[in-house]
Design a protein around this motif. Structure first.
Motif, mmCIF file in Angstrom:
data_model
loop_
_atom_site.group_PDB
_atom_site.id
_atom_site.type_symbol
_atom_site.label_atom_id
_atom_site.label_comp_id
_atom_site.label_asym_id
_atom_site.label_seq_id
_atom_site.Cartn_x
_atom_site.Cartn_y
_atom_site.Cartn_z
ATOM 1 N N CYS A 5 0.840 -1.204 0.000
ATOM 2 C CA CYS A 5 0.000 0.000 0.000
ATOM 3 C C CYS A 5 0.874 1.253 0.000
ATOM 4 O O CYS A 5 0.580 2.218 -0.712
ATOM 5 C CB CYS A 5 -0.922 -0.012 1.213
ATOM 6 N N ASN A 55 -11.311 9.256 -1.877
ATOM 7 C CA ASN A 55 -11.226 9.058 -3.324
ATOM 8 C C ASN A 55 -11.765 7.703 -3.780
ATOM 9 O O ASN A 55 -12.164 7.561 -4.936
ATOM 10 C CB ASN A 55 -9.799 9.269 -3.806
ATOM 11 N N ASN A 56 -11.808 6.724 -2.886
ATOM 12 C CA ASN A 56 -12.408 5.445 -3.236
ATOM 13 C C ASN A 56 -13.892 5.659 -3.557
ATOM 14 O O ASN A 56 -14.415 5.083 -4.504
ATOM 15 C CB ASN A 56 -12.215 4.458 -2.083
ATOM 16 N N ASP A 59 -14.071 7.158 -7.035
ATOM 17 C CA ASP A 59 -13.942 6.139 -8.079
ATOM 18 C C ASP A 59 -15.276 5.420 -8.289
ATOM 19 O O ASP A 59 -15.700 5.169 -9.423
ATOM 20 C CB ASP A 59 -12.876 5.106 -7.698
ATOM 21 N N ASP A 117 -18.118 -1.533 -3.338
ATOM 22 C CA ASP A 117 -17.470 -1.133 -2.092
ATOM 23 C C ASP A 117 -16.584 0.082 -2.343
ATOM 24 O O ASP A 117 -15.466 -0.041 -2.828
ATOM 25 C CB ASP A 117 -16.645 -2.313 -1.560
ATOM 26 N N GLY A 118 -17.092 1.243 -1.985
ATOM 27 C CA GLY A 118 -16.337 2.481 -2.075
ATOM 28 C C GLY A 118 -16.148 3.098 -0.693
ATOM 29 O O GLY A 118 -16.093 4.317 -0.556
ATOM 30 N N GLY A 121 -10.098 2.820 0.848
ATOM 31 C CA GLY A 121 -9.133 2.209 -0.067
ATOM 32 C C GLY A 121 -7.836 1.899 0.631
ATOM 33 O O GLY A 121 -7.795 1.693 1.847
ATOM 34 N N MET A 153 -12.966 -2.098 -4.814
ATOM 35 C CA MET A 153 -11.923 -1.386 -5.547
ATOM 36 C C MET A 153 -10.694 -1.334 -4.652
ATOM 37 O O MET A 153 -10.814 -1.210 -3.438
ATOM 38 C CB MET A 153 -12.403 0.018 -5.880
ATOM 39 N N ASP A 154 -9.522 -1.385 -5.211
ATOM 40 C CA ASP A 154 -8.274 -1.471 -4.457
ATOM 41 C C ASP A 154 -8.238 -2.792 -3.694
ATOM 42 O O ASP A 154 -7.659 -3.755 -4.153
ATOM 43 C CB ASP A 154 -8.078 -0.311 -3.472
ATOM 44 N N SER A 157 -12.848 -3.231 1.779
ATOM 45 C CA SER A 157 -12.757 -2.373 2.962
ATOM 46 C C SER A 157 -12.692 -3.233 4.219
ATOM 47 O O SER A 157 -13.468 -4.164 4.382
ATOM 48 C CB SER A 157 -13.968 -1.435 3.029
ATOM 49 N N THR A 176 -12.335 -8.258 -6.822
ATOM 50 C CA THR A 176 -11.543 -7.117 -6.358
ATOM 51 C C THR A 176 -10.745 -6.583 -7.526
ATOM 52 O O THR A 176 -10.159 -7.338 -8.271
ATOM 53 C CB THR A 176 -10.571 -7.523 -5.222
#
Length: 176
Positions: A5, A55-56, A59, A117-118, A121, A153-154, A157, A176
């Protein structure tokens, strides 16, 4: 190439130093996410957004705009007040908000349900707390009850992106 990360944050900072704008990266990420979702679901369905304030979430909102324009119906769950959203996610929220529908109205439409899932991140540290933990739990419950497919994303969570450990609640992602 697999990166930590911290290394991913350094890669992003190097891109910004070269003049790439955060909005440009967010637009590319959102389009890519929309395209991956469509690979699994070629026909429009219902997209449920679970959003944090970073920012997640931005996105996810960009992905939702692309999918909306391709016939998808969208509902959203915010983990924070709209005023707490970072600048870019807030901009995308206001662009999408006229298209957001009531969850109850469209979840009964019989269309495939995708949850995005936002929440957080790779910049998140520690376990999910408070509203974010509750939303991750809700998402996991919705996944099981509605046979929804969850896209993260990424990373999902609640998952430590470096160690793979879970400390508390973690989103159960299918993709993912």
């Amino acid at each position: 190439m697999v990166v930590t990360c911290g290394e991913m944050k350094e890669i992003e900072e190097a891109a910004f130093a070269r003049g790439i704008q955060a909005s440009e990266l967010m637009n590319q990420a959102g389009l890519g996410i929309a395209e991956v979702i469509q690979q699994f679901h070629p026909k429009p369905g219902v997209l449920g957004l679970y959003l944090g304030k970073g920012n997640n979430a931005g996105d996810a909102l960009v992905a939702a705009k692309h999918l909306f324009h391709r016939g998808w119906r969208v509902w959203a769950r915010l983990g924070f007040a709209i005023g707490d959203l970072k600048e870019l996610p807030r901009k995308h929220w206001f662009e999408l908000v006229p298209e957001i529908e009531s969850k109850n109205a469209i979840c009964s439409a019989g269309l495939p349900l995708v949850l995005l899932d936002g929440l957080v991140g790779i910049g998140a540290e520690g376990s999910l707390k408070g509203t974010l933990s509750a939303l991750a739990t809700e998402m996991n419950k919705q996944r099981k009850q509605s046979h929804a497919r969850v896209f993260a994303m990424d990373i999902p969570s609640g998952l430590n992106g470096d160690s793979g450990e879970i400390d508390g609640v973690c989103v159960e992602a299918d993709v993912t």
